[in-house]
Design a protein around this motif. Sequence first.
Motif, PDB file in Angstrom:
ATOM      1  N   UNK A  30       0.832  -1.213   0.000  1.00 26.41           N
ATOM      2  CA  UNK A  30       0.000   0.000   0.000  1.00 26.41           C
ATOM      3  C   UNK A  30       0.864   1.261   0.000  1.00 26.41           C
ATOM      4  N   UNK A  31       1.990   1.218   0.700  1.00 26.62           N
ATOM      5  CA  UNK A  31       2.902   2.366   0.683  1.00 26.62           C
ATOM      6  C   UNK A  31       3.440   2.597  -0.731  1.00 26.62           C
ATOM      7  N   UNK A  32       3.773   1.519  -1.411  1.00 26.88           N
ATOM      8  CA  UNK A  32       4.322   1.620  -2.766  1.00 26.88           C
ATOM      9  C   UNK A  32       3.297   2.204  -3.737  1.00 26.88           C
ATOM     10  N   UNK A  33       2.025   1.907  -3.517  1.00 26.10           N
ATOM     11  CA  UNK A  33       0.971   2.369  -4.421  1.00 26.10           C
ATOM     12  C   UNK A  33       0.770   3.880  -4.376  1.00 26.10           C
ATOM     13  N   UNK A  34       1.329   4.543  -3.395  1.00 24.77           N
ATOM     14  CA  UNK A  34       1.120   5.984  -3.254  1.00 24.77           C
ATOM     15  C   UNK A  34       2.087   6.809  -4.097  1.00 24.77           C
ATOM     16  N   UNK A  35       3.029   6.170  -4.780  1.00 23.86           N
ATOM     17  CA  UNK A  35       4.095   6.908  -5.457  1.00 23.86           C
ATOM     18  C   UNK A  35       4.011   6.736  -6.972  1.00 23.86           C
ATOM     19  N   UNK A  36       4.676   7.638  -7.715  1.00 22.56           N
ATOM     20  CA  UNK A  36       4.488   7.693  -9.171  1.00 22.56           C
ATOM     21  C   UNK A  36       4.816   6.406  -9.915  1.00 22.56           C
ATOM     22  N   UNK A  37       5.792   5.626  -9.476  1.00 23.73           N
ATOM     23  CA  UNK A  37       6.159   4.438 -10.241  1.00 23.73           C
ATOM     24  C   UNK A  37       4.978   3.474 -10.369  1.00 23.73           C
ATOM     25  N   UNK A  38       4.233   3.319  -9.286  1.00 22.23           N
ATOM     26  CA  UNK A  38       3.063   2.436  -9.360  1.00 22.23           C
ATOM     27  C   UNK A  38       1.963   3.074 -10.207  1.00 22.23           C
ATOM     28  N   UNK A  39       1.730   4.353 -10.021  1.00 20.41           N
ATOM     29  CA  UNK A  39       0.628   5.022 -10.718  1.00 20.41           C
ATOM     30  C   UNK A  39       0.865   5.134 -12.230  1.00 20.41           C
ATOM     31  N   UNK A  40       2.124   5.353 -12.643  1.00 19.90           N
ATOM     32  CA  UNK A  40       2.417   5.583 -14.052  1.00 19.90           C
ATOM     33  C   UNK A  40       2.923   4.345 -14.784  1.00 19.90           C
ATOM     34  N   UNK A  41       3.527   3.421 -14.054  1.00 20.31           N
ATOM     35  CA  UNK A  41       4.207   2.314 -14.726  1.00 20.31           C
ATOM     36  C   UNK A  41       3.723   0.940 -14.292  1.00 20.31           C
TER      37      UNK A  41
ATOM     38  N   UNK B 141       4.253  13.512 -11.633  1.00 20.78           N
ATOM     39  CA  UNK B 141       2.862  13.376 -12.077  1.00 20.78           C
ATOM     40  C   UNK B 141       2.405  14.597 -12.884  1.00 20.78           C
ATOM     41  N   UNK B 142       3.086  15.726 -12.730  1.00 25.27           N
ATOM     42  CA  UNK B 142       2.677  16.951 -13.394  1.00 25.27           C
ATOM     43  C   UNK B 142       3.359  17.145 -14.738  1.00 25.27           C
ATOM     44  N   UNK B 143       4.347  16.321 -15.073  1.00 28.64           N
ATOM     45  CA  UNK B 143       5.078  16.468 -16.320  1.00 28.64           C
ATOM     46  C   UNK B 143       4.462  15.578 -17.394  1.00 28.64           C
ATOM     47  N   UNK B 144       4.378  16.115 -18.600  1.00 29.81           N
ATOM     48  CA  UNK B 144       3.853  15.334 -19.719  1.00 29.81           C
ATOM     49  C   UNK B 144       4.881  14.289 -20.149  1.00 29.81           C
ATOM     50  N   UNK B 145       4.403  13.098 -20.418  1.00 26.39           N
ATOM     51  CA  UNK B 145       5.249  11.981 -20.857  1.00 26.39           C
ATOM     52  C   UNK B 145       6.365  11.684 -19.858  1.00 26.39           C
ATOM     53  N   UNK B 146       6.110  11.922 -18.605  1.00 29.51           N
ATOM     54  CA  UNK B 146       7.123  11.672 -17.576  1.00 29.51           C
ATOM     55  C   UNK B 146       7.282  10.173 -17.346  1.00 29.51           C
TER      56      UNK B 146
END
Length: 477
Positions: A172-183, A261-266
């Motif tokens: 659950x901690x890992x799910x809060x960060x960009x790597x999980x959300x974007x990749x 999360x705010x950058x395009x194509x990040x």
Amino acid sequence: MSTPLGSRLVEAIGRISSVRFPSVRLSCRSTRPTCSRSPPARSFTRLPAYPTSPPPCLASRTPSPLLARLSQLSQIRSVSGASVSQPSTLTGPAAPVGVSTEPPPLGEEQEETPSKPIVGWWYLFSGSLVFGIVALGGFTRLTESGLSIVEWNLIKGMRPPRSQQEWEEEFDKYKQFPEYKLLNHNITLAEFKSIFYMEWAHRMVGRFIGMAFVIPGAYFAYKGYMTRTIRNRSLLVATLIGGQGLLGWLMVKSGLSDDLMEKAHAVPRVSHYWLAAHLCSAFTIYSIMLVTGLDILRSNKTKAVASVKAALAGMDVRKFGRYAKGVSALVLLTAMSGAFVAGLDAGLIYNEFPYMGEGIVPSDMWALSTETPRNPNPVPWWKNLLENPSAVQFNHRVMAMTTTTAVTGLWLYSRKVRLPPNARLAVNCLLGMVGVQVALGISTLLYFVPTPLAAAHQSGSLTLLSISLWLVHALRY
């Protein structure tokens, strides 16, 4: 008839040879002629102990300062006769009071005793651990496992999750960060465990290296096994190891920022600047450990030190040693340029060699520093070289080819220099390893960066640096 000047000087020298001097015994038998042109006898009588006047042949002339001084010291007087002279014993007064006649004492400072061999082996063992963690770090980066642990706890972090509840909390901690959300938004708990253990192992090896260096080092310093220089160097290395852990966490933290999360194509990844700093610190620690260990072991072999000094005395060998240092620096810089390639995933573009697209230089070499409708805010040219993936890969190619050319030139130059066997073996290994490293790099690029080849390429860079440092060590004393 007057006596010639040459004969007079010869007689004077002959008489001076029988002079009594202080505290020195000389025996002089001379057959030199006297002042007369044709002497009846070619011998001299023994001079009296205390002459009172100069020789007749010198009485009518003003003596030179040297002869005057000799006359004053010995009070020479001339005697005539044909009897055979006996060896004279020269004696004289004692030395003046307060003046020592003994040779000056040798210097009181003695060469410092080298550190014990066990310290050298300990340094080499620690260096091998650093080599291992660099290889493990390459696997951690290539499997995208570095951002799986989102906290840094020096003590608590040593214990991995055990129960199902603990694993769920960590996930659950890992799910809060960009790597999980974007990749990795489709990742399962089982897949998360695999990347978690990879990063956890990397951190645990780092902790073990710190303990394996600090604890024995403190013991060796306490027992006096180290010289003062090695003790201070060990303190520096221990500090660098602690700083390496800090750099590692700053690197991980750069990939956990919500700004991605705010950058395009990040792409969720760590900063390539922090990655390069982290890798450079590891290479620096490893280099110090390797060279220090080799120095300590050689310093305990007196014969080896003497033979090395004799073999490296030539100016051509010293010049070759300076070139070898330059090649080592070039190898390190090439490895750091590779860290920029890894940090920006620049190896995933232009998967061909030697061309990059339609030419040697990519068409988008200056894309970030050129103002276009898609890039209204261009960056400075130097920043383009550090942040443009195409430029970064091109830079690494140029550095790699430059290093290969330099190593080849160094090997060709070594054919003209009389090197010790150890240095000759090192330069031959350096040439062989640079060929292997180039082959690994090109293969990694052509096959779209497979994990085994990419990890071997990273380890190959450290192996190449190790051989270059071995050569530098073999050429200095």
